[in-house]
Design a protein around this motif. Sequence first.
Motif, PDB file in Angstrom:
ATOM      1  N   ARG A 214      -5.619  -6.687   0.550  1.00 11.57           N
ATOM      2  CA  ARG A 214      -4.172  -6.569   0.682  1.00 11.57           C
ATOM      3  C   ARG A 214      -3.426  -7.715  -0.027  1.00 11.57           C
ATOM      4  O   ARG A 214      -2.295  -7.545  -0.456  1.00 11.57           O
ATOM      5  CB  ARG A 214      -3.786  -6.535   2.157  1.00 11.57           C
ATOM      6  N   THR A 219       0.650  -3.100  -2.260  1.00 11.66           N
ATOM      7  CA  THR A 219       1.340  -1.801  -2.138  1.00 11.66           C
ATOM      8  C   THR A 219       0.406  -0.641  -2.430  1.00 11.66           C
ATOM      9  O   THR A 219       0.856   0.435  -2.817  1.00 11.66           O
ATOM     10  CB  THR A 219       2.527  -1.758  -3.111  1.00 11.66           C
ATOM     11  N   PHE A 221      -2.381   2.321  -1.599  1.00 11.57           N
ATOM     12  CA  PHE A 221      -2.949   3.260  -0.633  1.00 11.57           C
ATOM     13  C   PHE A 221      -3.861   4.220  -1.393  1.00 11.57           C
ATOM     14  O   PHE A 221      -3.718   4.404  -2.605  1.00 11.57           O
ATOM     15  CB  PHE A 221      -1.840   4.057   0.072  1.00 11.57           C
ATOM     16  N   TYR A 448       6.519   2.171   2.061  1.00  6.11           N
ATOM     17  CA  TYR A 448       5.266   1.534   2.508  1.00  6.11           C
ATOM     18  C   TYR A 448       5.061   1.754   4.001  1.00  6.11           C
ATOM     19  O   TYR A 448       3.961   2.103   4.453  1.00  6.11           O
ATOM     20  CB  TYR A 448       5.318   0.044   2.192  1.00  6.11           C
ATOM     21  N   ARG A 449       6.148   1.560   4.780  1.00  8.61           N
ATOM     22  CA  ARG A 449       6.057   1.707   6.230  1.00  8.61           C
ATOM     23  C   ARG A 449       5.717   3.154   6.600  1.00  8.61           C
ATOM     24  O   ARG A 449       4.911   3.412   7.497  1.00  8.61           O
ATOM     25  CB  ARG A 449       7.365   1.267   6.873  1.00  8.61           C
ATOM     26  N   ASN A 452       2.031   3.869   5.687  1.00  2.80           N
ATOM     27  CA  ASN A 452       1.108   3.133   6.551  1.00  2.80           C
ATOM     28  C   ASN A 452       0.950   3.779   7.912  1.00  2.80           C
ATOM     29  O   ASN A 452      -0.067   3.591   8.592  1.00  2.80           O
ATOM     30  CB  ASN A 452       1.607   1.690   6.702  1.00  2.80           C
ATOM     31  N   THR A 453       1.951   4.558   8.334  1.00  5.06           N
ATOM     32  CA  THR A 453       1.895   5.233   9.633  1.00  5.06           C
ATOM     33  C   THR A 453       1.624   6.722   9.487  1.00  5.06           C
ATOM     34  O   THR A 453       1.812   7.472  10.444  1.00  5.06           O
ATOM     35  CB  THR A 453       3.217   5.019  10.377  1.00  5.06           C
ATOM     36  N   PHE A 465      -4.551   6.111   7.317  1.00  5.74           N
ATOM     37  CA  PHE A 465      -4.893   4.932   6.524  1.00  5.74           C
ATOM     38  C   PHE A 465      -5.142   3.745   7.450  1.00  5.74           C
ATOM     39  O   PHE A 465      -4.471   3.593   8.476  1.00  5.74           O
ATOM     40  CB  PHE A 465      -3.773   4.595   5.544  1.00  5.74           C
ATOM     41  N   ALA A 467      -5.657  -0.622   7.899  1.00 12.65           N
ATOM     42  CA  ALA A 467      -4.773  -1.741   7.583  1.00 12.65           C
ATOM     43  C   ALA A 467      -4.832  -2.137   6.117  1.00 12.65           C
ATOM     44  O   ALA A 467      -3.896  -2.746   5.596  1.00 12.65           O
ATOM     45  CB  ALA A 467      -5.130  -2.946   8.455  1.00 12.65           C
ATOM     46  N   GLN A 468      -5.914  -1.791   5.429  1.00 11.60           N
ATOM     47  CA  GLN A 468      -6.043  -2.120   4.014  1.00 11.60           C
ATOM     48  C   GLN A 468      -5.577  -0.977   3.116  1.00 11.60           C
ATOM     49  O   GLN A 468      -5.720  -1.036   1.898  1.00 11.60           O
ATOM     50  CB  GLN A 468      -7.508  -2.459   3.664  1.00 11.60           C
ATOM     51  N   GLY A 469      -5.056   0.079   3.716  1.00  7.27           N
ATOM     52  CA  GLY A 469      -4.557   1.195   2.937  1.00  7.27           C
ATOM     53  C   GLY A 469      -5.613   2.188   2.530  1.00  7.27           C
ATOM     54  O   GLY A 469      -5.344   3.084   1.726  1.00  7.27           O
TER      55      GLY A 469
END
Length: 916
Positions: A214, A219, A221, A448-449, A452-453, A465, A467-469
């Motif tokens: 990260r 950025t 994924f 991004y948010r 990530n969710t 995903f 925590a590291q995408g």
Amino acid sequence: HSLSLFLSLSLFLSPDSEMAQLLFLIILYALDGGIRYRGLTQEQIRNVQILPVDYEIEYICRGNRVIVGPKVRKCLPNGTWTDITLHSRCCKYSLLYLQSSISKKKLYIGALFPMSGGWPGGQACLPSAQMALDLVNNRTDILPDYELELIYYDSMCDPGESTKLLYDLLYTEPIKTVLMPGCSSVSTLVAEAARMWNLIVLSYGSSSPALSNRNRFPTFFRTHPSATLHNPTRVRLFQKWKWTKIATIQQTTEVFTSTLDDLEQRVKEAGIEISVRQSFLTDPAVAVKNLKRQDARIIVGLFYETEARKVFCEVFKEKLYGKKYVWFLIGWYADNWFKIKDPSINCTIENMTEAVEGHVTTEIVMLNPETVRGASNLTSQEFLGALMNRLGGKNPEETGGFQEAPLAYDAVWALALALNKTVAPLKAKGRRLEDFNYNNHDITAEIYRALNTSSFEGVSGHVVFDAQGSRMAMTLIEQLQGGSYKKIGYYDSSQKNLSWFGNDVWIGAGPPADSTIVIEEFRYLSQKLFAAVSVFAGLGILLGIVCLTFNIYNGNVRYIQNSQPYLNNMTAVGCMMALAAVFPLGIDGHHIHRSQFPVVCQFRLWLLGLGFSLAYGSMFTKIWWVHNLFTKKEEKKEKRKHLEPWKLYATVGVLLAIDVLSLMIWQIVDPLHITVEKFTREAPKGDLDVLIQPLLEHCTSEKMNTWLGVVYGYKGLLLLLGIFLAYETKSVSTEKINDHRAVGMAIYNVAVLCMITAPVTMILTSQQDASFAFAALAIVFSVYITLVVLFVPKMRRLITRGEWQSEQQDTLKTGSSTNNNDEEKSRQLERENRELQKIIQEKEQRVSELRNQLVERQALRNRRRPSSGTNQNHSNSSPPSSQPDPKSLLPPPGYPNPTKISRNHCHNSQIPLLYK
């Protein structure tokens, strides 16, 4: 726009052609308000055979209607059209929706699809992504005010080419909201540069573990799980098949290097060893040969598909396949990758098929095995059907990226859902997605948010995903059986659950061993040899007992007394102890447990050391004192004429004490323990994948060579000194120690055998039979020779002459006076003899002096004669007498007249004394 396109095309066609007629028909329908589905049927489209390949026809609805279904159909090489099974129809919508749809704003996605290169995944991933875009853009509940458009280039899976394409994407209008690269090497380049433009990167085909950093890729994924997700599955399979040693071969790229580093850490935690680690850049020939030379059996291969063909061509040449070997490969190759003709290799398809048979692949589950309708309202099987139609009947096995196509499909859906999720938060901030530019960090943070969710059901399974995408997913395990891949299990690394089907097939009887099976086999002493030598040692001990008994029983016989019987008793006891050491010398792991072996080692050392000290020490003492008494000068000999027995015993005691002290120090400071020597492995007869590892147990200590050097040096000096003393005293005759010549002969034999045997046994220490035979037979022969030489002549003399009877009778009558009288007479005769020798020596000296005086006087007279007078009266004078004057021979005044006694004219009575 479509009408203008059709009008422009019609200008270049002949009016009589079928295409021109079809185009005019479409234009007329369009001018009338739209395509009438019944007026231009699919049958009419199928019957047109003159259209060029890849020619497209677009459906346009009239009025307030929109297309439901494919908007465009494409002419295929086989004479059919794309999506021929899916119907296109026009549906009515409200005027408000129509106005909003007309005013949709476009969001652009910059994509790099590798259509060629090491991984041509774009061949299937691009159509898959386009399918997803069509469905997303047709949905009213997802980004209703926006339309996603894909701008893509062919990266050829080449970072250098991708650098140029990335520049074109960034510096060419329109602005791209998201970047979608494919290969790991390309994604590394794009993701590292994207943060400078506040761009989110969403990859569909990157598996490099390095992309999980990260800090380096903030950025990034990916819907393709990290390649490290294969490693827990591999480790679990290693444990299942009980392998503790593996080998690896990798292509030197970052994705495979980082994957291998992660694998090395995981296997280390699991107690598995990577015994061989090979890598190559373009030519794997040397790496494969090294695997063969180092006996690699379980091999993990990390390389791209094109390099995989090179590797297995070399594998075929080196015969690194079959029932002894298992290869673990990456599962995202095309199913027939080994059958594709490759000009860079010189192996046939049959060779390649033979070499790859039985290998195991680990592959991320890229297609949901369950029949579930996800966010796209398609099941995985429906998705595959739609993808096959879009590919136009291409063989999936020959289409690059076909397995990763669901990931590209879900990547577009993940992006669409995330963008849809950002609309409301951005609106609350007074922002819109179309306001995005490369300097706007707020919109990037919202995207991004949202990514990530993300959490939804896709055609590849549940999309989420970490925590590291990176995508979290299950792993599929397949095995190549009969030229085709068969599923043999699944592994869920998050739950550590292995679902095994039990249909794995092996060329041999089962999973091969991780290395050549090594059977440890201890080498033991030949029991026949041990038994034979033990018999001789036992007989020698009996002989020693007989000799000891004989010597003790006849201790009062004068002949035995003159041989120092106590020293002979020590010799007999030492010989028996040395013979007793033969038994522990032959005892090994065949007879006792390994834990008892150090005790046996101590017995060997102490019995042999003390036995040598007693046996050889007593003989050395005899020869030492004989040399001291009878080979020194007369004045010293007179002082030592009385030999006291305690001095003999003290000498033996000193030698014995030295040995005991040195052995005690050795045992305390550096005790003996057991060590195991390993020999070169041996192959048994037959086609068995085993090797015999011969082992041999030794008694040793940490500084064994030092201790042996001290002991052998000390004993060797004693042996050499004993030989010298025996040689010096060979002509000495004395009644004090009447068997010293026999002792000298025994010393010769013992010294020669010991000095030959000691170095030979050190050389043959790895050959248990030869080493034992030399050591044991040297002990046996030395003892036999010593006992026979020392005791058998005494037995023979006492038996043949009956001396023990006469000596016993004389002892009863006269006691010990006889011995004393004989010794006194002998000393008196020796004294008289020495006096006579002195007198003779003085007389001879006097005669020599007188003769010298006579010669001098005669010479003086000759010089005094006048030479002239002599010449004149020569004729008248008488010749001088040649005889000397008798008076001149008389001694000078004061000297006695010489006697006529000489060395050759002694009195008869003195002759015996002179030659005593």
